[in-house]
Design a protein around this motif. Structure first.
Motif, mmCIF file in Angstrom:
data_model
loop_
_atom_site.group_PDB
_atom_site.id
_atom_site.type_symbol
_atom_site.label_atom_id
_atom_site.label_comp_id
_atom_site.label_asym_id
_atom_site.label_seq_id
_atom_site.Cartn_x
_atom_site.Cartn_y
_atom_site.Cartn_z
ATOM 1 N N VAL A 87 0.845 -1.194 0.000
ATOM 2 C CA VAL A 87 0.000 0.000 0.000
ATOM 3 C C VAL A 87 0.885 1.251 0.000
ATOM 4 O O VAL A 87 1.896 1.304 0.697
ATOM 5 N N SER A 88 0.502 2.233 -0.800
ATOM 6 C CA SER A 88 1.268 3.486 -0.894
ATOM 7 C C SER A 88 0.375 4.670 -0.538
ATOM 8 O O SER A 88 -0.839 4.647 -0.780
ATOM 9 N N SER A 89 0.988 5.712 0.002
ATOM 10 C CA SER A 89 0.248 6.924 0.355
ATOM 11 C C SER A 89 0.124 7.868 -0.834
ATOM 12 O O SER A 89 -0.585 8.877 -0.755
ATOM 13 N N ALA A 90 0.787 7.555 -1.948
ATOM 14 C CA ALA A 90 0.763 8.429 -3.127
ATOM 15 C C ALA A 90 -0.303 7.983 -4.115
ATOM 16 O O ALA A 90 -0.801 6.857 -4.060
ATOM 17 N N LYS A 91 -0.630 8.866 -5.055
ATOM 18 C CA LYS A 91 -1.559 8.512 -6.112
ATOM 19 C C LYS A 91 -0.916 7.481 -7.039
ATOM 20 O O LYS A 91 0.309 7.429 -7.162
ATOM 21 N N GLN A 97 4.303 6.596 -6.928
ATOM 22 C CA GLN A 97 4.411 5.404 -6.086
ATOM 23 C C GLN A 97 5.741 4.679 -6.290
ATOM 24 O O GLN A 97 6.088 3.791 -5.510
ATOM 25 N N THR A 107 6.936 6.490 -0.023
ATOM 26 C CA THR A 107 5.476 6.545 0.069
ATOM 27 C C THR A 107 4.883 5.177 0.441
ATOM 28 O O THR A 107 3.672 5.069 0.634
ATOM 29 N N TRP A 108 5.718 4.147 0.513
ATOM 30 C CA TRP A 108 5.216 2.804 0.826
ATOM 31 C C TRP A 108 4.953 2.691 2.323
ATOM 32 O O TRP A 108 5.779 3.121 3.140
ATOM 33 N N LYS A 109 3.841 2.095 2.679
ATOM 34 C CA LYS A 109 3.450 2.029 4.084
ATOM 35 C C LYS A 109 4.088 0.839 4.800
ATOM 36 O O LYS A 109 4.048 -0.296 4.310
ATOM 37 N N GLU A 134 4.432 -0.905 8.738
ATOM 38 C CA GLU A 134 4.017 -0.976 10.139
ATOM 39 C C GLU A 134 4.991 -1.875 10.880
ATOM 40 O O GLU A 134 5.185 -3.029 10.495
#
Length: 389
Positions: A243-247, A252, A257-259, A261
């Motif tokens: 999942v990325s926070s960018a469009k 990406q 921008t990669w999530k 945790e």
């Protein structure tokens, strides 16, 4: 990545074993320019390399760097102050750019506290040669950097007794896979993982080879959910989707921008629709054009860049609107075949973009019509055929 280093930075690789986030970090550290930091035969810890790097490069220089290189310098600062990464030993740094044969390759070895070796390959740099060579993946195999990556890996890692890992982002990931598949069988047995982050693929027949199947279970492609670069050409093994926070699209490709945790990526079960559509179009476009015309097209682009006096993307900062006439003139100086194919491809891409834009606009209009007709009681309810018209 910075949060990961902050949380686990005081644990070495024996206390906390190597994982894919470590590999991502090493794939980004290679974007730092260590040319005047680590000479041939030099061995430095990451902390020592960082100290030397910042004694050579001023804050102004670092602030002027393109995005990926600037972020890599920030990562270097944080990593160098940690126990986990600061004590890592660096060696065998290379940075070779050859405009004559359109070759760009940079790599370095990291020796970890668990006695394993990580060989990291840089992706495309800011040079025109680097861009051209990345484009060559679509019509040439092997490219010059792939051949040198194999030689580099064998020379650097053959004498190492422990486990060996390879990693790289973008073209660097492609080089890591190529080297792992083509290296000597003795070295291949030492490989514990090959991490390719949003890396373009290969011709389909590449994956039919026996030596690929020998290492396939240790190859780990990892792409963002809106990936474009990582879905270019063909990759036999399904990628882990992050999942990325960018469009969706080019943004990406930036791994920051990669999530993440804790110590793992946040993953998705499928690519986004935009990634499916655009990657399918680009791959079909490559197939439509053909190898020979692709080469002509990129030669024409290189010629235009040379006429403009652009040798890397930093030069583009100095370019203003006055060079438009130079661009037009340079296209006019192409040989007839280059000019014909360059213009034909440009026309096709513009027509395809216009068609796609019209399709999206029509789709949005239909949604809007259905939305308002449901809310306004005196508006006629159209049939599907009438709505389309």
């Amino acid at each position: 990545m910075l949060n990961y280093v902050e949380k686990y930075g005081e644990l070495d690789f024996i206390e906390k074993p190597f994982n894919e986030i470590d590999s991502l970090i090493f794939s980004q550290l290679i974007y730092n320019d260590f040319r005047d930091v680590i000479g041939k035969g030099d061995i430095l810890t990451l902390a020592e390399a960082a100290e030397k790097f910042y004694s050579i490069h001023s804050d102004e220089e670092i602030e002027s760097l393109l995005g990926v290189a600037q972020r890599a310098s920030q990562l270097l600062t944080v990593c160098s102050k940690s126990k986990r990464f600061g004590s890592v030993v660096m060696s065998d740094y290379i940075d070779n750019v050859n405009d004559a044969i359109d070759k760009q390759i940079s790599a370095v070895c990291f020796l970890l506290s668990d006695d394993s070796l990580v060989v990291s390959f840089r992706g495309t740099d800011a040079s025109v040669a680097g861009f051209k060579e990345s484009a060559m993946l679509a019509y040439m195999f092997p490219i010059p950097a792939q051949i040198e990556a194999l030689h580099y890996f064998q020379e650097s890692a053959m004498m190492h007794d422990g486990y060996v890992r390879l990693c790289g982002h973008s073209k660097g990931g492609n080089l890591a896979i190529y080297a792992s598949v083509n290296c000597a069988n003795k070295l291949q047995k030492k490989i514990s993982g090959v991490y390719a982050f949003d890396a373009p693929g290969f011709p389909e027949w590449f994956f039919e080879r026996y030596d690929y199947h020998q290492v396939e279970d240790r190859i780990f492609p990892i792409n963002p959910e809106g990936s474009i670069v990582g879905r270019a050409l063909f990759m036999q093994k399904p990628a882990k989707i992050v999942v990325s926070s960018a469009k969706p699209g080019a943004r990406q490709h930036n791994v920051s921008t990669w999530k993440i945790e804790d110590d793992a990526f946040v993953t998705s079960s499928a690519y986004l629709e935009e990634s499916d559509r655009l990657s399918a179009y680009l791959n079909s476009l490559v197939e439509y054009i053909g190898d020979e015309d692709l080469e002509v097209f990129y030669d024409a682009l290189e010629h235009t860049a040379n006429e403009m006096g652009v040798s890397d993307f930093y030069d583009l900062k100095k370019v203003d609107t006055s060079v438009l006439s130079i661009v037009i003139d340079s296209i006019q100086t192409l040989n007839p075949r280059q000019k014909e194919r360059f213009m034909a491809l440009a026309r096709k891409v513009m027509a395809d973009v216009a068609k796609d834009y019209a399709f999206k606009a029509t789709k949005k209009a239909k949604v809007y019509v259905k939305k308002i007709t449901g809310k306004i009681p005196y508006v006629k309810k159209y049939t599907n055929k009438e709505a389309d018209e």
